[in-house]
Design an enzyme around this catalytic site. Structure first.
Site, PDB file in Angstrom:
ATOM      1  N   ASN A   7       0.880  -1.173   0.000  1.00  0.00           N
ATOM      2  CA  ASN A   7       0.000   0.000   0.000  1.00  0.00           C
ATOM      3  C   ASN A   7       0.919   1.226   0.000  1.00  0.00           C
ATOM      4  O   ASN A   7       1.450   1.605   1.046  1.00  0.00           O
ATOM      5  CB  ASN A   7      -0.897  -0.031   1.235  1.00  0.00           C
ATOM      6  CG  ASN A   7      -1.877   1.128   1.268  1.00  0.00           C
ATOM      7  OD1 ASN A   7      -1.806   2.032   0.424  1.00  0.00           O
ATOM      8  ND2 ASN A   7      -2.766   1.124   2.239  1.00  0.00           N
ATOM      9  N   HIS A 180     -13.150   2.635   0.143  1.00  0.00           N
ATOM     10  CA  HIS A 180     -13.137   1.531   1.131  1.00  0.00           C
ATOM     11  C   HIS A 180     -13.844   0.287   0.593  1.00  0.00           C
ATOM     12  O   HIS A 180     -14.321  -0.540   1.366  1.00  0.00           O
ATOM     13  CB  HIS A 180     -13.847   1.924   2.451  1.00  0.00           C
ATOM     14  CG  HIS A 180     -13.219   3.037   3.205  1.00  0.00           C
ATOM     15  ND1 HIS A 180     -13.972   3.994   3.852  1.00  0.00           N
ATOM     16  CD2 HIS A 180     -11.928   3.339   3.449  1.00  0.00           C
ATOM     17  CE1 HIS A 180     -13.162   4.852   4.451  1.00  0.00           C
ATOM     18  NE2 HIS A 180     -11.920   4.484   4.226  1.00  0.00           N
ATOM     19  N   HIS A 208     -17.719   1.321   7.803  1.00  0.00           N
ATOM     20  CA  HIS A 208     -16.258   1.321   7.941  1.00  0.00           C
ATOM     21  C   HIS A 208     -15.901   2.648   8.614  1.00  0.00           C
ATOM     22  O   HIS A 208     -15.883   3.704   7.973  1.00  0.00           O
ATOM     23  CB  HIS A 208     -15.599   1.199   6.559  1.00  0.00           C
ATOM     24  CG  HIS A 208     -14.098   1.262   6.605  1.00  0.00           C
ATOM     25  ND1 HIS A 208     -13.289   0.183   6.335  1.00  0.00           N
ATOM     26  CD2 HIS A 208     -13.266   2.288   6.897  1.00  0.00           C
ATOM     27  CE1 HIS A 208     -12.024   0.548   6.467  1.00  0.00           C
ATOM     28  NE2 HIS A 208     -11.986   1.826   6.803  1.00  0.00           N
ATOM     29  N   ASN A 211     -10.176   6.463  10.590  1.00  0.00           N
ATOM     30  CA  ASN A 211      -9.840   7.872  10.377  1.00  0.00           C
ATOM     31  C   ASN A 211     -10.667   8.427   9.226  1.00  0.00           C
ATOM     32  O   ASN A 211     -11.237   9.499   9.312  1.00  0.00           O
ATOM     33  CB  ASN A 211      -8.356   8.009  10.053  1.00  0.00           C
ATOM     34  CG  ASN A 211      -7.557   8.125  11.318  1.00  0.00           C
ATOM     35  OD1 ASN A 211      -8.012   8.711  12.301  1.00  0.00           O
ATOM     36  ND2 ASN A 211      -6.376   7.547  11.321  1.00  0.00           N
ATOM     37  N   ASP A 283      -8.587  11.998  16.790  1.00  0.00           N
ATOM     38  CA  ASP A 283      -8.533  10.597  17.211  1.00  0.00           C
ATOM     39  C   ASP A 283      -9.693  10.301  18.161  1.00  0.00           C
ATOM     40  O   ASP A 283      -9.825  10.948  19.201  1.00  0.00           O
ATOM     41  CB  ASP A 283      -7.185  10.371  17.912  1.00  0.00           C
ATOM     42  CG  ASP A 283      -6.921   8.918  18.180  1.00  0.00           C
ATOM     43  OD1 ASP A 283      -7.734   8.277  18.887  1.00  0.00           O
ATOM     44  OD2 ASP A 283      -5.911   8.409  17.686  1.00  0.00           O
ATOM     45  N   GLY A 331     -10.977   1.024  12.729  1.00  0.00           N
ATOM     46  CA  GLY A 331     -10.507   1.431  14.063  1.00  0.00           C
ATOM     47  C   GLY A 331     -11.592   1.823  15.048  1.00  0.00           C
ATOM     48  O   GLY A 331     -11.666   1.292  16.155  1.00  0.00           O
ATOM     49  N   ASN A 335     -13.615  -0.800  17.740  1.00  0.00           N
ATOM     50  CA  ASN A 335     -13.169  -0.574  19.119  1.00  0.00           C
ATOM     51  C   ASN A 335     -14.052   0.312  19.990  1.00  0.00           C
ATOM     52  O   ASN A 335     -13.989   0.232  21.204  1.00  0.00           O
ATOM     53  CB  ASN A 335     -11.762   0.032  19.110  1.00  0.00           C
ATOM     54  CG  ASN A 335     -10.745  -0.931  18.551  1.00  0.00           C
ATOM     55  OD1 ASN A 335     -10.561  -2.017  19.086  1.00  0.00           O
ATOM     56  ND2 ASN A 335     -10.123  -0.558  17.452  1.00  0.00           N
ATOM     57  N   GLU A 385      -8.310  -5.682   4.620  1.00  0.00           N
ATOM     58  CA  GLU A 385      -8.175  -5.303   3.216  1.00  0.00           C
ATOM     59  C   GLU A 385      -6.959  -5.987   2.573  1.00  0.00           C
ATOM     60  O   GLU A 385      -6.997  -6.355   1.403  1.00  0.00           O
ATOM     61  CB  GLU A 385      -8.052  -3.779   3.094  1.00  0.00           C
ATOM     62  CG  GLU A 385      -9.375  -3.088   3.430  1.00  0.00           C
ATOM     63  CD  GLU A 385      -9.205  -1.648   3.866  1.00  0.00           C
ATOM     64  OE1 GLU A 385      -8.787  -1.420   5.036  1.00  0.00           O
ATOM     65  OE2 GLU A 385      -9.476  -0.741   3.071  1.00  0.00           O
TER      66      GLU A 385
HETATM   67  P1  AMP Z   1      -8.250   3.277  11.252  1.00  0.00           P
HETATM   68  O1  AMP Z   1      -8.219   4.425  10.281  1.00  0.00           O
HETATM   69  O2  AMP Z   1      -9.163   2.164  10.835  1.00  0.00           O
HETATM   70  O3  AMP Z   1      -6.882   2.790  11.646  1.00  0.00           O
HETATM   71  O4  AMP Z   1      -8.910   3.851  12.600  1.00  0.00           O
HETATM   72  C1  AMP Z   1      -8.281   4.846  13.369  1.00  0.00           C
HETATM   73  C2  AMP Z   1      -9.271   5.401  14.376  1.00  0.00           C
HETATM   74  O5  AMP Z   1      -9.686   4.344  15.267  1.00  0.00           O
HETATM   75  C3  AMP Z   1      -8.711   6.508  15.261  1.00  0.00           C
HETATM   76  O6  AMP Z   1      -9.622   7.596  15.305  1.00  0.00           O
HETATM   77  C4  AMP Z   1      -8.640   5.857  16.615  1.00  0.00           C
HETATM   78  O7  AMP Z   1      -8.854   6.763  17.642  1.00  0.00           O
HETATM   79  C5  AMP Z   1      -9.798   4.895  16.564  1.00  0.00           C
HETATM   80  N1  AMP Z   1      -9.686   3.907  17.640  1.00  0.00           N
HETATM   81  C6  AMP Z   1      -8.762   2.941  17.798  1.00  0.00           C
HETATM   82  N2  AMP Z   1      -8.958   2.304  18.985  1.00  0.00           N
HETATM   83  C7  AMP Z   1     -10.037   2.885  19.586  1.00  0.00           C
HETATM   84  C8  AMP Z   1     -10.746   2.691  20.817  1.00  0.00           C
HETATM   85  N3  AMP Z   1     -10.379   1.751  21.671  1.00  0.00           N
HETATM   86  N4  AMP Z   1     -11.808   3.478  21.078  1.00  0.00           N
HETATM   87  C9  AMP Z   1     -12.203   4.441  20.203  1.00  0.00           C
HETATM   88  N5  AMP Z   1     -11.578   4.679  19.045  1.00  0.00           N
HETATM   89  C10 AMP Z   1     -10.508   3.915  18.726  1.00  0.00           C
END
Ligand code: AMP
Length: 404
Positions: A7, A180, A208, A211, A283, A331, A335, A385
């Site tokens: 990637n 996505h 999905h 970020n 975040d 993410g 989570n 992915e």
């Molecule tokens: P990604 O782009 O799929 O890697 O997702 C990143 C996002 O997932 C960021 O905003 C992280 O804050 C969020 N994230 C990861 N772990 C947690 C968690 N335990 N609780 C809330 N958000 C999370």
């Protein structure tokens, strides 16, 4: 067959090496700060300690050379020779209308990806650098491109056209493409497997939420609508992206604030969303922590984010005349129990009922978080992915070999 998945971004490159006999990941890693004297390679070989190296890596060709060297390294390596790598799969963000599925890289395919630079000026040129870098380091090894947009090519015109002069679509291909796609396809298929039901019979809303975030209506295994548009800016509120807003805001702000096209685009892509409203972070973890500490703008940001997600799920229930399942992934989706809980609480009118205890479980496994009484199944399915890219690469290269 060993398949390397790449990637490539403009200054970074992520990789995973798969053994397709059992789909195991032999190594994963990334190169960051490509183009700088202090570029960083992080390599995670399966069953061995992580390696981190700082060195000068001036371009993508040098980055791939570095990755190949560490993959076959006597101590940190996972295979004996780079000749064991029989195929390379690349993530490509934009396939426009040309690619409905993954493709083997040929001169014509490369030409087409270049033609699409206009639609994804930040992403597609970086992917091309990745493809050229592999060609330089692994001459003769077949490469495959897997597009984020391909899964959404099944959308009907009524979903993908914007109600603006049709000449703009004809001349510049301005339309909704969606992104996505690899993730939405993967989790919708996994959902059907998990539920033991036929994908063709299911209406699924896949969320999905990372970020970048997008929601897709998947009917009978096909994407019928998705929240991202011509670019990944449309749709949900995201970490740093605004998502939907009145298009009239753009010329208005440009006039009032004396902004250029580049500046307003940067505002909407990089300085909006959670970061803009909370003033704290893009975040979600930090937003939730600040909310617990009573920060009012963190709460507002969270509520706006959840509200928009909920509206899209409702819209897609309308688009498909009902839903059988909602899937959370990426993410935040995987989570954040809080986001899932709030969203589902407000979908009670659809018959959604989640089990608070199941929702709190933290796991890397696919899981159901709805109750036995819920009219809609609610699932959490970790996305993968890279695995889809490895599978498509393997399948295409094998079929070409057997056809040759
Ligand atoms: P990604 O782009 O799929 O890697 O997702 C990143 C996002 O997932 C960021 O905003 C992280 O804050 C969020 N994230 C990861 N772990 C947690 C968690 N335990 N609780 C809330 N958000 C999370």
């Amino acid at each position: 067959m060993k398949v390397l998945v790449i990637n490539a971004g403009s200054s970074s490159l992520k990789y995973q090496l798969y053994d397709m006999t059992d789909e195991s990941v032999l190594a994963a890693g990334r190169v960051e700060r490509i183009g700088m004297e202090s570029a960083i390679l992080t390599h995670e070989p399966a069953g061995k300690p992580e390696v981190r190296e700082v060195s000068e890596i001036l371009d993508h060709t040098a980055a791939i050379r570095k990755v190949l060297a560490v993959i076959v390294h006597s101590e940190h390596g996972v295979i004996r020779s780079i000749e064991d790598i029989q195929a390379v799969g690349h993530r490509v963000v934009h396939g426009g209308e040309s690619f409905r599925e993954s493709a083997i890289v040929t001169p014509e395919v490369k030409q087409e990806i270049k033609r699409l630079f206009d639609l994804a000026p930040l992403h597609n040129p970086a992917h091309m650098m990745g493809i050229s870098a592999v060609e330089a380091n692994l001459p003769g090894v077949p490469q495959v491109v897997v597009f984020d947009t391909a899964f959404h090519q099944t959308m009907d015109q009524n979903a993908y056209l914007y109600p603006i002069p049709l000449a703009l679509y004809r001349r510049h291909k301005i339309r909704k493409y969606g992104f996505h796609g690899t993730s939405h396809m993967y989790v919708s298929r996994r959902a059907a497997e998990f539920l033991g039901r036929k994908l063709e019979e299911l209406k699924i809303v896949t969320c999905h939420i990372g970020n970048g975030a997008s929601v897709t209506a998947v009917k009978g295994g096909k994407s019928v609508d998705t929240s991202m548009g011509m670019t990944p800016l449309e749709g949900l509120m995201m970490g740093t992206r605004s998502g939907d807003l009145d298009p009239a805001v753009v010329p208005f702000v440009m006039g009032k604030e004396d902004l250029t096209i580049g500046e307003v685009s940067s505002m909407l892509n990089k300085h909006s969303g959670l970061i803009a409203i909370s003033g704290i972070s893009s975040d979600m973890r930090e937003i939730q922590e600040a909310m617990e500490e009573g920060h009012p703008n963190a709460r507002l940001a969270f509520e706006m984010y959840e509200y928009r997600l909920r509206k899209y799920i409702g819209a897609y229930a309308a688009a498909m005349n009902g839903i059988d399942a909602i899937v959370f992934t990426a993410g935040v989706g995987e989570n954040s129990w809080l986001l899932r809980a709030r969203t589902c609480l407000n979908l009670a009118y659809l018959g959604v009922e989640i089990d608070p205890e199941a929702n709190l479980v933290r796991s890397k496994e696919d899981r159901r978080i709805s109750t036995a009484n819920s009219k809609v199944e609610v699932l959490v399915i970790p996305t993968n992915e890279e695995l889809v890219i490895a599978r498509d690469t393997y399948a295409l290269v094998r079929s070409e070999e057997s056809g040759a």
